[in-house]
Scaffold this active site. Structure first.
Site, PDB file in Angstrom:
ATOM      1  N   ASP A  67       0.811  -1.215   0.000  1.00 44.15           N
ATOM      2  CA  ASP A  67       0.000   0.000   0.000  1.00 44.15           C
ATOM      3  C   ASP A  67       0.851   1.274   0.000  1.00 44.15           C
ATOM      4  O   ASP A  67       2.064   1.232   0.205  1.00 44.15           O
ATOM      5  CB  ASP A  67      -0.974   0.009   1.197  1.00 44.15           C
ATOM      6  CG  ASP A  67      -0.334  -0.476   2.497  1.00 44.15           C
ATOM      7  OD1 ASP A  67       0.907  -0.526   2.579  1.00 44.15           O
ATOM      8  OD2 ASP A  67      -1.077  -0.795   3.438  1.00 44.15           O
ATOM      9  N   ASN A 136      -7.565  -3.576  14.569  1.00 45.99           N
ATOM     10  CA  ASN A 136      -8.967  -3.927  14.286  1.00 45.99           C
ATOM     11  C   ASN A 136      -9.060  -5.050  13.252  1.00 45.99           C
ATOM     12  O   ASN A 136     -10.107  -5.300  12.687  1.00 45.99           O
ATOM     13  CB  ASN A 136      -9.734  -2.694  13.786  1.00 45.99           C
ATOM     14  CG  ASN A 136      -9.131  -2.114  12.515  1.00 45.99           C
ATOM     15  OD1 ASN A 136      -8.142  -2.642  11.988  1.00 45.99           O
ATOM     16  ND2 ASN A 136      -9.714  -1.049  12.010  1.00 45.99           N
ATOM     17  N   HIS A 138      -7.296  -5.127  10.374  1.00 44.61           N
ATOM     18  CA  HIS A 138      -7.045  -4.733   8.985  1.00 44.61           C
ATOM     19  C   HIS A 138      -5.742  -5.344   8.466  1.00 44.61           C
ATOM     20  O   HIS A 138      -4.813  -5.610   9.234  1.00 44.61           O
ATOM     21  CB  HIS A 138      -7.090  -3.212   8.792  1.00 44.61           C
ATOM     22  CG  HIS A 138      -5.942  -2.448   9.364  1.00 44.61           C
ATOM     23  ND1 HIS A 138      -6.107  -1.431  10.276  1.00 44.61           N
ATOM     24  CD2 HIS A 138      -4.603  -2.512   9.155  1.00 44.61           C
ATOM     25  CE1 HIS A 138      -4.936  -0.923  10.587  1.00 44.61           C
ATOM     26  NE2 HIS A 138      -3.995  -1.560   9.922  1.00 44.61           N
ATOM     27  N   GLU A 143      -9.863  -2.112   5.665  1.00 44.38           N
ATOM     28  CA  GLU A 143     -10.446  -1.924   6.994  1.00 44.38           C
ATOM     29  C   GLU A 143     -11.678  -2.823   7.152  1.00 44.38           C
ATOM     30  O   GLU A 143     -12.190  -3.345   6.162  1.00 44.38           O
ATOM     31  CB  GLU A 143     -10.848  -0.451   7.170  1.00 44.38           C
ATOM     32  CG  GLU A 143      -9.671   0.519   7.184  1.00 44.38           C
ATOM     33  CD  GLU A 143      -8.753   0.370   8.402  1.00 44.38           C
ATOM     34  OE1 GLU A 143      -9.155  -0.280   9.388  1.00 44.38           O
ATOM     35  OE2 GLU A 143      -7.639   0.907   8.364  1.00 44.38           O
TER      36      GLU A 143
HETATM   37  C1  F6R Z   1       1.476  -1.762   6.316  1.00 48.78           C
HETATM   38  C2  F6R Z   1       0.063  -2.036   6.407  1.00 48.78           C
HETATM   39  C3  F6R Z   1      -0.706  -2.115   7.696  1.00 48.78           C
HETATM   40  C4  F6R Z   1       0.093  -2.585   8.906  1.00 48.78           C
HETATM   41  C5  F6R Z   1      -0.789  -2.638  10.141  1.00 48.78           C
HETATM   42  C6  F6R Z   1      -0.003  -3.033  11.391  1.00 48.78           C
HETATM   43  O1  F6R Z   1       1.926  -1.726   4.971  1.00 48.78           O
HETATM   44  O2  F6R Z   1      -0.513  -2.171   5.387  1.00 48.78           O
HETATM   45  O3  F6R Z   1      -1.813  -2.966   7.483  1.00 48.78           O
HETATM   46  O4  F6R Z   1       0.636  -3.852   8.655  1.00 48.78           O
HETATM   47  O5  F6R Z   1      -1.385  -1.390  10.360  1.00 48.78           O
HETATM   48  O6  F6R Z   1       0.886  -2.008  11.685  1.00 48.78           O
HETATM   49  P1  F6R Z   1       1.982  -2.139  12.834  1.00 48.78           P
HETATM   50  O7  F6R Z   1       2.973  -3.162  12.368  1.00 48.78           O
HETATM   51  O8  F6R Z   1       2.593  -0.771  12.933  1.00 48.78           O
HETATM   52  O9  F6R Z   1       1.255  -2.582  14.062  1.00 48.78           O
END
Ligand code: F6R
Length: 243
Positions: A67, A136, A138, A143
């Protein structure tokens, strides 16, 4: 699903890096799907360390990231392009031309999402997709309530995400309100998936995502339907599941 319980963050990072290394060694010209966020930073550091020791060669690897924020240029330190160069690409011998992150500067969402999806297909798909897990549930920017069948698309960020990001920018106008992300379908098409999780804060969502019902209200729960998922978590993140 295979679950590896690590003692701590360092151990989680080493185990995850081992799995990525195995992929690169077994198929030097593999396509790695990569993630940003705090969780994989230690994994990237470990890969860099092994590269510096001469144990890993990324010269034939291609990467595609999950992303990117829409509207952020490569030199914005909040862009995922910048993150990937800082934590991995600039520290190993991967060919920069073979690293791909959605182009946040393409204003036409339909054009960019189609280009990115076509790119992934033209590469023959992702061999190993690395994922972090949102609190959550995602994955990528998918989401809760995103349809499971989505391919790469543009998402409107929630107001709470926009507000949380505001502190990183000089003015409100610069804060991204949208992002491009691989869809759930794109992610599910990867041949193998590696999920990394650490910390007590992830314990509940790990249980819901991997041991609860498969539902769009917990996007990561769809991973239960994939036939090659490895979850690597530290003891705290895996503390609410029975192993
Ligand atoms: C990152 C992404 C997000 C993260 C998720 C967890 O490219 O797409 O889905 O993997 O928000 O983030 P952290 O590792 O910071 O807890």
């Amino acid at each position: 699903m295979v679950i590896y319980k690590a003692t701590d963050y360092k151990d989680m990072s080493r185990k995850a890096a081992n799995i990525i290394s195995a992929q690169v060694i077994m198929k030097p010209n593999c396509v790695l799907g990569l993630a940003t966020g705090s969780t994989p930073i230690g994994t990237y550091d470990q890969l860099v360390e092994w590269y510096q020791k001469g144990d890993l060669d990324f010269s034939a690897v291609t990467s595609v990231n999950l992303d990117e924020y829409k509207g952020l240029s490569h030199d914005s330190d909040q862009s995922y392009y910048y993150f990937m160069h800082k934590h991995l690409f600039d520290r190993v011998n991967i060919n920069p031309d073979q690293t791909h992150v959605p182009n946040g500067m393409e204003p036409d969402s339909a054009v960019e999402c189609q280009r990115y999806e076509d790119l992934i297909h033209s590469l023959g798909g992702v061999d190993l997709q690395l994922l972090g897990l949102g609190n959550n549930g995602h994955i990528g920017f998918n989401e809760p309530e995103e349809a499971f069948e989505t391919v790469t698309h543009c998402v409107n960020l929630t107001q709470s995400t926009i507000d949380a990001n505001a502190r990183f920018f000089a003015t409100k106008e610069e804060v991204p309100t949208q992002a491009y992300t691989m869809g759930i379908k794109t992610i599910m098409q990867a041949k193998k998936i590696l999920v990394v999780v650490n910390g007590e804060g992830k314990a509940d969502i790990v249980k819901r995502a991997f041991f609860g019902p498969v539902t769009p209200s917990v996007p990561a729960s769809i991973l239960q339907m994939h036939n090659d998922v490895t979850l690597v978590g530290d003891a705290a993140a895996l503390s609410k599941i029975n192993l």
